[in-house]
Design an enzyme around this catalytic site. Structure first.
Site, PDB file in Angstrom:
ATOM      1  N   ASP A 141      27.647 -58.485 -28.535  1.00 56.24           N
ATOM      2  CA  ASP A 141      27.805 -59.912 -28.824  1.00 56.24           C
ATOM      3  C   ASP A 141      26.496 -60.424 -29.416  1.00 56.24           C
ATOM      4  O   ASP A 141      25.449 -59.778 -29.286  1.00 56.24           O
ATOM      5  CB  ASP A 141      28.164 -60.689 -27.550  1.00 56.24           C
ATOM      6  CG  ASP A 141      27.145 -60.520 -26.445  1.00 56.24           C
ATOM      7  OD1 ASP A 141      26.671 -59.388 -26.232  1.00 56.24           O
ATOM      8  OD2 ASP A 141      26.779 -61.528 -25.803  1.00 56.24           O
TER       9      ASP A 141
ATOM     10  N   GLU B  74      26.447 -60.314 -23.202  1.00 60.20           N
ATOM     11  CA  GLU B  74      25.051 -60.328 -22.766  1.00 60.20           C
ATOM     12  C   GLU B  74      24.383 -61.669 -23.038  1.00 60.20           C
ATOM     13  O   GLU B  74      23.693 -62.220 -22.184  1.00 60.20           O
ATOM     14  CB  GLU B  74      24.266 -59.206 -23.456  1.00 60.20           C
ATOM     15  CG  GLU B  74      22.899 -58.930 -22.833  1.00 60.20           C
ATOM     16  CD  GLU B  74      21.746 -59.735 -23.414  1.00 60.20           C
ATOM     17  OE1 GLU B  74      20.687 -59.764 -22.791  1.00 60.20           O
ATOM     18  OE2 GLU B  74      21.896 -60.369 -24.487  1.00 60.20           O
ATOM     19  N   GLU B  75      24.626 -62.206 -24.226  1.00 61.37           N
ATOM     20  CA  GLU B  75      23.966 -63.467 -24.600  1.00 61.37           C
ATOM     21  C   GLU B  75      24.455 -64.622 -23.723  1.00 61.37           C
ATOM     22  O   GLU B  75      23.793 -65.644 -23.603  1.00 61.37           O
ATOM     23  CB  GLU B  75      24.208 -63.792 -26.084  1.00 61.37           C
ATOM     24  CG  GLU B  75      23.782 -62.696 -27.058  1.00 61.37           C
ATOM     25  CD  GLU B  75      22.269 -62.463 -27.117  1.00 61.37           C
ATOM     26  OE1 GLU B  75      21.525 -63.172 -26.419  1.00 61.37           O
ATOM     27  OE2 GLU B  75      21.848 -61.555 -27.848  1.00 61.37           O
TER      28      GLU B  75
ATOM     29  N   ASP C 212      16.971 -53.101 -25.912  1.00 55.73           N
ATOM     30  CA  ASP C 212      17.355 -54.482 -26.197  1.00 55.73           C
ATOM     31  C   ASP C 212      16.136 -55.397 -26.232  1.00 55.73           C
ATOM     32  O   ASP C 212      16.225 -56.555 -25.867  1.00 55.73           O
ATOM     33  CB  ASP C 212      18.374 -54.949 -25.141  1.00 55.73           C
ATOM     34  CG  ASP C 212      19.081 -56.227 -25.555  1.00 55.73           C
ATOM     35  OD1 ASP C 212      19.094 -56.547 -26.759  1.00 55.73           O
ATOM     36  OD2 ASP C 212      19.606 -56.926 -24.672  1.00 55.73           O
TER      37      ASP C 212
END
Ligand SMILES: *[C@@H]1O[C@H](CO)[C@@H](O)[C@H](O)[C@H]1NC(C)=O
Ligand SMILES: *[C@@H]1O[C@H](CO)[C@@H](O)[C@H](O)[C@H]1NC(C)=O
Ligand SMILES: *[C@@H]1O[C@H](CO)[C@@H](O)[C@H](O)[C@H]1NC(C)=O
Length: 506
Positions: free
Chosen positions: A133, A198-199, A227
């Protein structure tokens, strides 16, 4: 063609470097295999860039709660699952359930991919975490190119998600696909856990990791996350720690309604004055935190650590210039990095209930809430910090003899994370970096908090490593996010070299 020759020459150079360093004997099978893999990646780099282009084209924005974007997220996860299946992985797309938004709307959460390739008990099992994402992006936010059309300019691949985190996820897949394409046995068993939220705070991840602890994760020896970014434009890095965070609110209340200063000014203990005094008692102008005992558990600085800071590639003046700050609290590279990474910091974030619009309203806020947080470092204990903060504020408040009520709460607590850099996977990554990039990595930490590292470390209790691929100027979350072609392709080689080093160390 010229370009292709250039690429071949660069593989040859890496091979010669390998030999010269005596890392592999000329005829050793791993050296020959790595040389072949590197050549394969060089020759197929345009295909790898093309796949990244297809992935960037999916607007997998997890932040904006829009059904159309959720569909895009589902499409993104399906593309990735398909890609992994075609590599021969067994893939499980685990239903993520749904998410209730504050406005009552319900949105589906995209599935989390659990995939695995190989289960040879003689090999180590390495699990890669990534997310697909992205943050929102619109051309009119100041992008020079369409954010969802990967565009190459001077070796830079611009597009939303190029570095955060689609590029690194694909680099890992590219490394695996090179072994598969050459019909070479994978040196390690590989697992993937790939999410699409994740965001938005990895909403379904921790529960899944807990649920799969004794199944999917039972055979995992190492977890790798890519990441975050290097601290340099050209020098690779390994991340070995992040700070935690404890977030506090302090409410001071006289009554729920506001007052007029003409009618009540002069006869009240004003909540805002109390709050300003409380917030003003937390940190001094040299950045030193004034809460008694707060530094008691901070890990002492070792000689080894000092050396590590010295070696890091950072020009403090360039950093300061690019941040558009006249002066930092510290001048040297070592002091700046230590205060970002290995010492706690306290930041005051805001005041709820304050009059913050333009104009000259003569209001006395009746109830205000101050917000601040402390970035935690090893070996600070969060529950001890909570007690210290509360005791300090209660003491300061009591000294004011105020008739208001004060309530202090810790709204959020995230532990710091520190890796054991003597673990096999750190040794393997260092060697792989030396092989592919010809240099020792910067051993860095991250001043912010990356909760997933803690989730993996706390829940499955296996070694976690952060191996970033992107350069410091990639602009994750910002306009004109990019990954350099060089980082993406050399990163794919790095992962391949890492697999071989892991197999050797095991
Ligand atoms: C920082 O900015 C100053 C003033 O603009 C300039 O003279 C100096 O060369 C810059 N330093 C670096 C390292 O970029
Ligand atoms: C933190 O401190 C509390 C209270 O003193 C103690 O019970 C707890 O075990 C400590 N936690 C760690 C991880 O040291
Ligand atoms: C608070 O009250 C005590 C005792 O009533 C007094 O000695 C002290 O000066 C007061 N402090 C302030 C800041 O008003």
């Amino acid at each position: 063609m010229v370009l292709k020759l250039g690429r071949m020459a660069s593989s040859l150079l890496v091979f010669l470097l390998l030999l010269e360093r005596g890392m592999f004997s000329p005829s050793s099978p791993p050296a020959r295999l790595l040389e072949k893999v590197i050549q394969y990646i060089d020759l197929h780099q345009d295909e790898f860039v093309q796949t990244l282009k297809e992935w960037v084209a999916v607007e997998s924005d997890s932040i904006q709660p829009v059904p159309r974007l959720r569909q895009e997220l589902f499409r993104m996860m399906a593309l990735a699952a398909d890609k992994l299946r075609r590599l021969g992985a067994s893939v499980d797309s685990v239903d993520g359930g749904s998410q209730q938004l504050p406005n009552g709307q319900t949105l589906p959460i995209p599935p989390i991919i659990l995939a695995e390739l190989g289960n040879d008990p003689k090999k180590p099992t390495v699990c890669f975490y990534g997310h697909l994402d992205v943050q929102p992006a619109r051309r009119e936010d100041g992008w020079l190119t369409d954010p969802y059309t990967l565009t190459e300019v001077d070796g830079k691949l611009y597009g939303r998600g190029a570095t955060d985190n689609k590029g690194p996820v694909l680099a890992w897949i590219n490394a695996v696909s090179a072994f598969r394409a050459m019909e070479e046995d994978l040196p390690v068993n590989i697992k993937f856990i790939i999410e699409g939220m994740e965001e938005a705070g990895s909403v379904a991840l921790e529960e899944l990791v807990r649920r799969e602890k004794d199944r999917f994760f039972s055979s995992v020896d190492y977890v790798v996350i890519s990441d975050n970014l290097w601290i340099s434009r050209r020098k690779p890095a390994l991340t070995c720690g992040t700070r935690g965070n404890s977030y506090f609110t302090v409410e001071v209340k006289c009554r729920d309604q506001d007052f007029h200063s003409g009618t009540f000014g002069g006869i009240l203990n004003e909540p805002m004055a109390d709050l300003i005094a409380l917030l003003g008692s937390l940190v001094d102008s040299s950045g030193h935190i004034l809460i008694p005992g707060i530094y008691d558990h901070v890990a002492p600085l070792t000689e080894e650590e000092k050396k590590m800071y010295k070696a890091i590639d950072l020009d403090p003046e360039e950093y300061r210039n690019s941040s558009q700050v006249k002066k930092f609290l510290f001048d040297t590279k070592e002091e700046i990095l230590m205060h970002l990474w290995r010492y706690p910091s306290l930041s005051i974030h805001g005041i709820e209930g304050a009059f913050e619009e333009p104009g000259a309203k003569t209001v006395i806020p009746g109830r205000v809430i101050g917000k601040f947080s402390i970035r935690l470092v090893p070996h600070m204990n969060m529950s001890v910090v909570e007690t210290q903060v509360k005791q300090h504020l209660e003491y300061i408040f009591s000294k004011r003899n105020s008739s208001n009520q004060m309530v202090v709460s810790m709204a959020l607590g995230l532990h710091p994370w520190i890796a054991n850099i003597k673990d096999n996977q750190y040794l393997a990554a260092k060697r792989a970096i030396k092989t592919v990039f010809g240099t020792e990595p910067d051993m860095i930490r991250d001043g912010s908090t990356i909760p997933i590292a803690n989730i993996f470390q706390d829940v499955i209790q296996k070694s976690v490593m952060m191996l970033p691929l992107g350069a410091v100027d990639d602009g994750e979350h910002a306009q004109n996010e990019k990954i350099n072609r060089w980082n993406y392709i050399e990163g794919s080689k790095l992962f391949a070299a890492f697999f071989l080093e892991m197999a050797k160390l095991h």
